[in-house]
Design a protein around this motif. Structure first.
Motif, short mmCIF file in Angstrom:
data_model
loop_
_atom_site.label_atom_id
_atom_site.label_comp_id
_atom_site.label_asym_id
_atom_site.label_seq_id
_atom_site.Cartn_x
_atom_site.Cartn_y
_atom_site.Cartn_z
N ASP A 177 -10.11 -26.74 -33.52
CA ASP A 177 -9.33 -26.75 -34.74
C ASP A 177 -9.60 -25.81 -35.87
N HIS A 180 -7.90 -22.72 -34.80
CA HIS A 180 -6.72 -22.66 -35.02
C HIS A 180 -6.33 -22.52 -36.44
N ARG A 184 -4.02 -19.67 -38.18
CA ARG A 184 -2.68 -20.08 -39.12
C ARG A 184 -3.02 -19.38 -40.21
N SER A 189 1.86 -19.12 -36.69
CA SER A 189 2.66 -20.35 -36.65
C SER A 189 1.89 -21.32 -35.77
N ASP A 190 2.27 -22.55 -35.86
CA ASP A 190 1.99 -23.62 -35.01
C ASP A 190 2.50 -23.47 -33.49
N ALA A 194 0.47 -22.62 -30.16
CA ALA A 194 0.51 -23.45 -29.12
C ALA A 194 0.84 -22.57 -27.71
#
Length: 240
Positions: A177, A180, A184, A189-190, A194
């Motif tokens: 996390d 990530h 960001r 972007s998410d 992903a």
């Protein structure tokens, strides 16, 4: 001029496995700076450590050299020393661009476009594997590390940087996390996070720090420890 990484910015119905192809080469400097925490520090200190351990008359290898960031850092810190710097990568696109960078910086590096599992290794005082071993099939890693150890001079150094995993599930989730969140914060972007993660599945295979340390000691390195870590990225030094 380096291009911005937008490879995974749009939804991809047919998501391909990640590969170091021409598309990645075009954006690689931006991609790795925004994706790997501490990358600039690792590269700079790779050069500094090479300057300390590189021996005159020896070979220094950058295995999985990509665009030559580690090679160029080593060259800067060992300039004027009588040694051979060798960069190896199995991506023709990476080697081609790396050769351009070497020419621009007037740096003499022997570049080999071949598998690091097959390349000849000998008389080595410095070997670098910066975010490379994680792409080697797991059943071939022991053999590769043993070949590196066998090729190294006494007192030589291996610098191994890797994305790592944690045996503790909670720590694995936390550091994933945090990574990530880092991406960001760097503008991904998410969706990009992903899709990149899916593309790397079964391509980049991380291991625990203890697995790396045990392997290197089994291959004959007398001292193995972590000198840098940020989230689930770490760099180790192993002394022969």
């Amino acid at each position: 001029m380096n291009k911005t990484d937008t490879i995974y910015a749009s939804p991809q119905a047919d998501l391909q496995r990640f590969a170091f192809d021409e598309k990645v080469v075009e954006v690689f400097p931006d991609m790795i700076q925004r994706s790997v925490p501490g990358y600039a520090t690792i590269i700079a200190m790779t050069g500094v450590m090479a300057g300390r351990y590189a021996k005159a008359g020896s070979n220094c290898y950058d295995l999985g050299c990509s665009l030559g960031a580690s090679s160029l850092a080593i060259s800067r810190e060992t300039r004027g020393r009588d040694l051979q710097l060798i960069g190896v990568d199995n991506s023709a696109a990476m080697i081609e661009r790396c050769r351009e960078y070497c020419t621009q910086s007037n740096t003499d590096i022997e570049l080999r476009c071949e598998s690091i599992q097959d390349t000849a290794l000998s008389n080595a005082s410095v070997v670098v594997l910066n975010f490379t071993l994680q792409f080697v099939p797991e059943d071939q890693r022991q053999t590769l590390c043993q070949r590196i150890s066998d090729a190294m001079l006494p007192g030589g150094i291996l610098i191994l940087s890797e994305k790592i995993q944690f045996a503790d599930a909670h720590l694995q989730e936390l550091n994933t996390d945090l990574h990530h969140a880092f991406k960001r914060a760097n503008g991904y972007s998410d969706l990009e996070v992903a899709q990149k993660r899916s593309a790397l599945e079964n391509v980049l295979m991380p291991e625990t720090l203890s697995a790396h340390q045990q392997r290197l000691k089994a291959c004959g390195f007398s001292s193995v420890d972590v000198w840098f870590q940020c989230f689930n990225f770490a760099s180790m030094v192993a002394i022969k």
